[in-house]
Every structure is written in structure tokens, then in C-alpha cells.
Write a protein that holds these residues in place. Structure first.
Motif, PDB file in Angstrom:
ATOM      1  N   ALA A   5       0.793  -1.304   0.194  1.00 24.32           N
ATOM      2  CA  ALA A   5       0.018  -0.023  -0.087  1.00 24.32           C
ATOM      3  C   ALA A   5       0.701   1.332  -0.131  1.00 24.32           C
ATOM      4  CB  ALA A   5      -0.803   0.099   1.180  1.00 24.32           C
ATOM      5  N   CYS A   6       0.228   2.442  -0.178  1.00 28.58           N
ATOM      6  CA  CYS A   6       0.933   3.837  -0.195  1.00 28.58           C
ATOM      7  C   CYS A   6       0.053   4.447   0.654  1.00 28.58           C
ATOM      8  CB  CYS A   6       1.131   4.405  -1.320  1.00 28.58           C
ATOM      9  SG  CYS A   6      -0.367   4.371  -2.441  1.00 28.58           S
ATOM     10  N   ARG A   7       0.557   5.675   1.650  1.00 30.24           N
ATOM     11  CA  ARG A   7       0.015   6.403   2.334  1.00 30.24           C
ATOM     12  C   ARG A   7       0.009   7.926   2.111  1.00 30.24           C
ATOM     13  NH1 ARG A   7       2.492   2.780   6.214  1.00 30.24           N
ATOM     14  NH2 ARG A   7       0.764   1.650   7.432  1.00 30.24           N
ATOM     15  N   ALA A   8       0.885   8.386   1.066  1.00 26.12           N
ATOM     16  CA  ALA A   8       1.127   9.821   0.848  1.00 26.12           C
ATOM     17  C   ALA A   8       1.747   9.682  -0.673  1.00 26.12           C
ATOM     18  CB  ALA A   8       2.106  10.374   1.473  1.00 26.12           C
ATOM     19  N   PRO A   9       1.375  10.735  -1.272  1.00 24.73           N
ATOM     20  CA  PRO A   9       2.109  11.017  -2.702  1.00 24.73           C
ATOM     21  C   PRO A   9       3.467  11.348  -2.835  1.00 24.73           C
ATOM     22  CG  PRO A   9       0.883  12.978  -2.042  1.00 24.73           C
ATOM     23  CD  PRO A   9       0.647  11.990  -0.874  1.00 24.73           C
ATOM     24  N   LEU A  10       4.139  10.093  -2.728  1.00 28.16           N
ATOM     25  CA  LEU A  10       5.584  10.190  -2.774  1.00 28.16           C
ATOM     26  C   LEU A  10       6.496   9.718  -4.101  1.00 28.16           C
ATOM     27  CD1 LEU A  10       6.203   8.475   0.930  1.00 28.16           C
ATOM     28  CD2 LEU A  10       6.543  10.860   0.079  1.00 28.16           C
ATOM     29  N   LYS A  48      -0.451   6.871 -11.559  1.00 29.38           N
ATOM     30  CA  LYS A  48      -1.194   8.284 -11.174  1.00 29.38           C
ATOM     31  C   LYS A  48      -2.134   8.395  -9.941  1.00 29.38           C
ATOM     32  CE  LYS A  48      -2.355   8.598 -16.098  1.00 29.38           C
ATOM     33  NZ  LYS A  48      -3.369   8.194 -17.315  1.00 29.38           N
ATOM     34  N   VAL A  49      -2.718   7.382  -9.391  1.00 29.95           N
ATOM     35  CA  VAL A  49      -3.356   7.295  -8.185  1.00 29.95           C
ATOM     36  C   VAL A  49      -2.448   7.507  -7.110  1.00 29.95           C
ATOM     37  CG1 VAL A  49      -4.605   5.949  -6.591  1.00 29.95           C
ATOM     38  CG2 VAL A  49      -5.322   5.836  -8.981  1.00 29.95           C
ATOM     39  N   ARG A 315       9.939  -1.197  -8.628  1.00 35.66           N
ATOM     40  CA  ARG A 315      10.589  -1.519  -9.930  1.00 35.66           C
ATOM     41  C   ARG A 315       9.666  -1.396 -11.176  1.00 35.66           C
ATOM     42  NH1 ARG A 315      12.597  -7.088 -10.675  1.00 35.66           N
ATOM     43  NH2 ARG A 315      13.333  -6.343 -12.847  1.00 35.66           N
ATOM     44  N   ALA A 316       8.221  -2.052 -10.969  1.00 37.01           N
ATOM     45  CA  ALA A 316       7.499  -1.756 -11.998  1.00 37.01           C
ATOM     46  C   ALA A 316       6.939  -0.281 -12.354  1.00 37.01           C
ATOM     47  CB  ALA A 316       6.249  -2.473 -11.831  1.00 37.01           C
ATOM     48  N   HIS A 317       6.568   0.367 -11.157  1.00 34.36           N
ATOM     49  CA  HIS A 317       5.893   1.934 -11.277  1.00 34.36           C
ATOM     50  C   HIS A 317       7.115   2.594 -11.898  1.00 34.36           C
ATOM     51  CE1 HIS A 317       2.502   2.129  -8.290  1.00 34.36           C
ATOM     52  NE2 HIS A 317       2.674   0.889  -8.775  1.00 34.36           N
ATOM     53  N   ALA A 318       8.435   2.436 -11.377  1.00 34.25           N
ATOM     54  CA  ALA A 318       9.532   2.969 -11.942  1.00 34.25           C
ATOM     55  C   ALA A 318       9.767   3.054 -13.585  1.00 34.25           C
ATOM     56  CB  ALA A 318      10.808   2.880 -11.441  1.00 34.25           C
ATOM     57  N   LEU A 319       9.561   1.870 -14.005  1.00 38.23           N
ATOM     58  CA  LEU A 319       9.618   1.593 -15.667  1.00 38.23           C
ATOM     59  C   LEU A 319       8.394   2.013 -16.195  1.00 38.23           C
ATOM     60  CD1 LEU A 319      11.081   0.124 -17.773  1.00 38.23           C
ATOM     61  CD2 LEU A 319       9.644  -2.047 -17.266  1.00 38.23           C
ATOM     62  N   LEU A 320       7.061   2.263 -15.647  1.00 41.67           N
ATOM     63  CA  LEU A 320       6.071   2.734 -16.227  1.00 41.67           C
ATOM     64  C   LEU A 320       6.290   4.442 -16.249  1.00 41.67           C
ATOM     65  CD1 LEU A 320       3.032   1.133 -14.808  1.00 41.67           C
ATOM     66  CD2 LEU A 320       4.099   0.917 -17.049  1.00 41.67           C
TER      67      LEU A 320
END
Length: 334
Positions: A5-10, A48-49, A315-320
């Protein structure tokens, strides 16, 4: 249950941008399935989210999954425990980056036996997007459109990869796909494009090179704002233009002289507004499973980043976010 999960837009490089944690197990109600998530895929919507998140309670992302039904709500009629399913789900609900997830049965389909979980997870969100764009928004008819052309701008990503396959298998359109690197140009051709052009050059010049100066249908999947003047230039009179990205302001007056219609596609519209035809996504995924079983459609998985965990998802988010992704990235197991 385990979840990411994530808690903040980092930024994705931040150590807390995505974190491993334990969450309570969800309980299915009404039309919900409780699914044991076996594999997931990552999409631009995830990034984006994450980047626009309001700080607060942990948010589980992920809208592409394949798994096995564990329990069903009291109103479920389409599935039973033990069924293998695939789905994208609803944007407002907790995502699939978790061991267990509740999803409305009307948004899920029977997973094709021909695919394993990882290969299956690569398809639902992009296939729904592509199908709705082609047949619901642009109004294409199966088996038709011989002698007409479709240009797909940015065709090497997840949506383009399945859209080309669907259009090649189900319509008579001449397909032109755009990309900009040797590997992506080759990929677009492999996915079904009759012709491939380089969108780092003016689209009009590239189409002139093919002897196809205008196109009847055009789909823009990314960087629409940058390409829009050229898009307007190459559209045929009374053509249809569809897009899925979030461009800045567009001067749509450029489309007026040719009476070109503009069509948005957002695959979460049905789930967000609980439209009366919500079950259309179940039927779409069931049809797609049949096409896979027949060998007419194949998975667009291009990368497997290991088990579902924060490190692999980073890793996946960074590639996108790099803009260099091709096809779909999957993760499998916990």
C-alpha cells in the motif's frame, strides 16, 4: 493478509512510496467475490493514483488481477468458490496488490484455461479499455471496415498491444501502429499492425511515406497534446478520433472542418457510476477468454518482476514512469 500500500503521494524512489503491510481480510457482500489473488499486472493508473493520493489511511493499488474465488456474497450467481477469474475491478475500491480482494462479479470474467495466472493478469484492464474504445466508443462493427484504416498512436504499450490484436482479429481494418524505438517498432508489428510508423517524426510525413495520407479512425494512447495538430491533419473527413490519456488543453476546433468526432474512453466509467450495463465487462472478459482459448489473442506480458511485494512494485512503477515500458509487467504470488 499481506498487502502492498501507499499512504502519501511520494516519488517512487522514496523508501515509503510503497510499503509491505498486514491488513484485515475483506468479507464479500451482495454481488462480491472474495478472490485469492494469484497474479497482478501494473498499469499507468497505478502510478497516477499513487502520485495524487491524499495522505491518510493505507491505499492498496492495483487494477489487473487473476486468481481463484474463495467465497461469494449472497447475491452472486455467476461464479462459485474454486472458479478461476480475471478482472480489473473498480477504481474506488481497494486494489489487487493484496492476498485477498473483493470484486463485483459483474466486473469479472472466467479466466481462460490456456493461460497461467501471470499471463492472464496482463490482459483485463487493457483489453476492456481497447474493446470499449473500438466497439463502444468508435462504433466499429465486427467483420466490417474493409478498405478503411485505423492509426494507433503509441501502440507499443499495454492498451496498444491488445487493441491491435483485437482489431486485426475482429475487423477488416488496415492497421497502422506508431512507436519510436527499434524494439517497440518490431513489437507493434508483432502485435498485428500491417504498417508501423515512427511517431517521433510528423505523423503526416510518415503516412505519406506509406501512401496512406489520411486515416478513417485514429486512436491516441499517450502524448495526445503533442501529437494533436498532426492528428487533426491526418484524419479523413467524417473520421472518428478516440483517446484515453489526460492531455492538456486541445484546440478541438481543428476537427471541425472535417466533422471529425471525438470519443473518450475510461474503462472505470461503468463501475464508477454503476451504469445499468455494468455486466457488459463480465461478458466482454468471457468473450476475450474464448478468443484466447481459440489462439486468436495472446497475452501481452513482457516482464515478470517476481512476487507481489513493495520492492517489485517499485521497480514496475519506475519503469512505467520512465515512459519506456513495452507490453505489460506482471508480478505473481506472495
Amino acid at each position: 493478509m499481506k498487502a502492498v500500500a501507499c499512504r502519501a503521494p511520494l516519488p517512487i524512489e522514496h523508501p515509503d512510496s510503497l510499503v509491505d503491510l498486514e491488513l484485515p481480510e475483506p468479507v464479500p457482500r451482495g454481488h462480491e467475490l472474495l478472490v485469492e489473488v494469484r497474479a497482478i499486472a501494473v498499469n499507468p493508473v497505478d502510478t497516477k493514483v499513487r502520485r495524487s493520493l491524499e495522505p491518510g489511511e493505507p491505499r492498496v493499488l492495483g487494477w489487473d488481477a487473476a486468481g481463484v474465488v474463495r467465497q461469494v456474497g449472497e447475491a452472486v450467481t455467476l461464479f462459485r468458490p474454486g472458479d478461476r477469474v480475471w478482472y480489473a475491478g473498480a477504481l474506488e475500491r481497494p486494489g489487487c496488490n493484496a492476498e485477498l480482494q473483493c470484486v463485483d462479479e459483474r466486473l469479472a470474467g472466467p479466466m481462460p484455461e490456456a493461460l497461467d495466472f501471470a499471463a492472464a493478469a496482463a490482459l483485463p484492464l487493457t483489453a476492456i479499455t481497447a474493446w470499449e474504445l473500438l466497439f463502444d466508443r468508435l462504433g466499429l462493427q465486427e467483420g466490417g471496415h474493409q478498405g478503411q484504416t485505423l492509426l494507433v498512436v503509441g501502440a507499443a504499450g499495454g492498451v496498444g498491444s491488445i487493441l491491435l490484436q483485437l482489431a486485426r482479429q475482429l475487423t477488416g481494418l488496415t492497421l497502422i501502429g506508431s512507436a519510436s524505438r527499434p524494439n517497440t517498432l518490431a513489437w507493434v508489428e508483432d502485435m498485428g499492425a500491417h504498417h508501423v510508423i515512427d511517431h517521433s517524426r510528423p505523423l503526416s510525413e510518415e503516412l505519406q511515406r506509406l501512401g496512406l495520407p489520411q486515416v478513417d479512425y485514429l486512436v491516441s494512447l499517450n502524448h495526445t497534446q503533442a501529437h494533436f495538430p498532426e492528428i487533426a491533419r491526418v484524419m479523413a473527413p467524417q473520421g472518428r478520433f478516440g483517446l484515453i490519456d489526460d492531455p492538456g488543453p486541445l484546440d478541438i476546433r481543428l476537427l471541425k472542418e472535417k466533422s471529425v468526432s471525438l470519443h473518450w474512453e475510461f474503462m472505470f466509467t461503468r463501475s464508477r457510476f454503476a451504469t445499468p450495463d455494468l455486466i457488459a465487462q463480465h461478458r466482454l472478459l468471457a468473450r476475450l477468454a474464448g478468443l484466447v482459448q481459440e489462439g486468436r489473442i495472446r497475452s501481452t506480458r513482457t516482464g515478470h518482476f517476481g512476487p507481489i511485494c513493495a520492492a517489485g512494485l517499485k521497480r514496475a512503477h519506475a519503469l512505467l514512469e520512465s515512459g519506456r515500458a513495452q507490453g505489460k509487467i506482471v508480478l505473481e504470488g506472495f
